[in-house]
Design an enzyme around this catalytic site. Structure first.
Site, PDB file in Angstrom:
ATOM      1  N   GLU A  26       0.866  -1.191   0.000  1.00  0.00           N
ATOM      2  CA  GLU A  26       0.000   0.000   0.000  1.00  0.00           C
ATOM      3  C   GLU A  26       0.907   1.248   0.000  1.00  0.00           C
ATOM      4  OE1 GLU A  26      -2.052   0.117   3.745  1.00  0.00           O
ATOM      5  OE2 GLU A  26      -3.485   1.651   3.105  1.00  0.00           O
ATOM      6  N   LYS A  84      -9.487   2.108  -1.893  1.00  0.00           N
ATOM      7  CA  LYS A  84      -9.682   1.424  -0.603  1.00  0.00           C
ATOM      8  C   LYS A  84     -11.042   1.752   0.016  1.00  0.00           C
ATOM      9  CE  LYS A  84      -7.123   0.725   3.764  1.00  0.00           C
ATOM     10  NZ  LYS A  84      -5.873   1.088   4.481  1.00  0.00           N
ATOM     11  N   VAL A 143      -0.057  -2.441  10.688  1.00  0.00           N
ATOM     12  CA  VAL A 143       0.527  -2.081  11.983  1.00  0.00           C
ATOM     13  C   VAL A 143       0.019  -3.000  13.094  1.00  0.00           C
ATOM     14  CG1 VAL A 143       1.060   0.322  11.433  1.00  0.00           C
ATOM     15  CG2 VAL A 143      -1.221  -0.257  12.269  1.00  0.00           C
ATOM     16  N   CYS A 202      -5.049  -3.468   2.539  1.00  0.00           N
ATOM     17  CA  CYS A 202      -4.763  -3.514   3.972  1.00  0.00           C
ATOM     18  C   CYS A 202      -5.994  -3.745   4.832  1.00  0.00           C
ATOM     19  CB  CYS A 202      -3.987  -2.265   4.380  1.00  0.00           C
ATOM     20  SG  CYS A 202      -3.041  -2.562   5.907  1.00  0.00           S
TER      21      CYS A 202
HETATM   22  C1  ACM Z   1      -3.919  -0.073   7.174  1.00  0.00           C
HETATM   23  O1  ACM Z   1      -5.032  -0.230   6.670  1.00  0.00           O
HETATM   24  N1  ACM Z   1      -2.939   0.507   6.530  1.00  0.00           N
HETATM   25  C2  ACM Z   1      -3.646  -0.542   8.551  1.00  0.00           C
END
Ligand code: ACM
Length: 263
Positions: free
Chosen positions: A38, A109, A169, A142
């Site tokens: 990402e 996203k 994370v 992510c």
């Molecule tokens: C994330 O969605 N970058 C934790």
């Protein structure tokens, strides 16, 4: 076909350097599909709207997407890469798919994590699957993994491989993706980043690495380290994702009971 990922440690704001490093890594690989993290070109921890506006790029006309198209053509491979997109006065946390045939598509996203909500607009593309010469590729980014509907929707739309650029994370995703693959009978390639970012007066973020490729049967075909910049590949047969039969009585999709589910 050979699927792979890059696990990198981008320098915040150094688009030219980050793209150059990723290009060199891709050029040194033999793979039909390469997934990048990402926001691989910009880094993650934005601290102002001005910063995101300055660093985001048009897709597909911007220099990073154009470079990925060039690499896909040169290496005869498909690339999925996360980058900051500028479109219609908004910025999106997006991922592009490029191939030997050129630009194929973009995904924005859907589920924005934490302070991403300050900088990015929620994705408006929906979950998309592209039928390519090497298999049906769907994309999620992510934190989308935290919502099982993301992978389920991609699988119901025919994805054989989920390409999953990430900047993780929290520690849970690498193990959770095994379940996502098992419950949907798909392959997944999660490309995460490593390193830390601490910008302005924000808390330090540490990214967990452990990029991986998982199979429809829940095997981890390869997994990267927690800290290293590395790339890895695995040989996969995307067609293995097509049958949703678990045994002679159970089929993952036919056995669903949507009338009992909410939402
Ligand atoms: C994330 O969605 N970058 C934790």
């Amino acid at each position: 076909m050979i699927a792979g990922f890059l696990q990198t440690n981008p320098v915040f704001g150094d688009i030219a350097g980050n793209v150059e490093k990723a290009s060199a890594m891709i050029t040194g690989m033999r793979a039909d599909l390469v997934v990048l993290p990402e926001l691989f070109s910009t880094g993650y921890q934005f601290i102002s709207r001005q910063e995101i506006t300055d660093l985001a790029e048009d897709i597909p006309s911007g220099p990073t997407t154009q470079r990925l198209i060039g690499l896909s053509r040169q290496r005869s491979c498909y690339i999925v890469a996360g980058l900051a997109e500028r479109a219609g006065g908004r910025c999106y946390n997006s991922a592009v798919l490029t191939g030997p045939e050129g630009f194929i598509g973009v995904y924005r996203k859907s589920h924005l994590f934490f302070e991403e909500r300050l900088w990015f607009a929620p994705g408006d593309t929906g979950f998309r699957v592209w039928k390519t010469a090497i298999g049906a590729i769907g994309i999620m980014i992510c934190f989308d993994w935290f919502f099982p509907e993301s992978a389920r929707t991609l699988a119901l739309r025919g994805a054989e491989i989920i390409a999953h650029p990430a900047n993780l994370v929290l520690p849970h995703c690498p193990d959770a993706m095994v379940t996502r693959c098992l419950e949907n009978r798909v392959f997944a390639v999660t490309a995460n980043r490593v390193g830390t970012e601490k910008r302005g007066d924000k808390d330090r973020l540490s990214f967990i690495g452990r990029s991986e490729i998982a199979s429809p049967h829940g095997q981890i075909l390869c997994r990267a380290s927690e800290e290293g910049e590395e790339c890895a590949t695995a040989e996969i047969l995307p067609a293995q994702a097509q049958s949703k039969d678990l045994n002679e009585y159970n089929n993952l999709f036919d056995d669903r009971r949507p009338e009992l589910y909410q939402g």
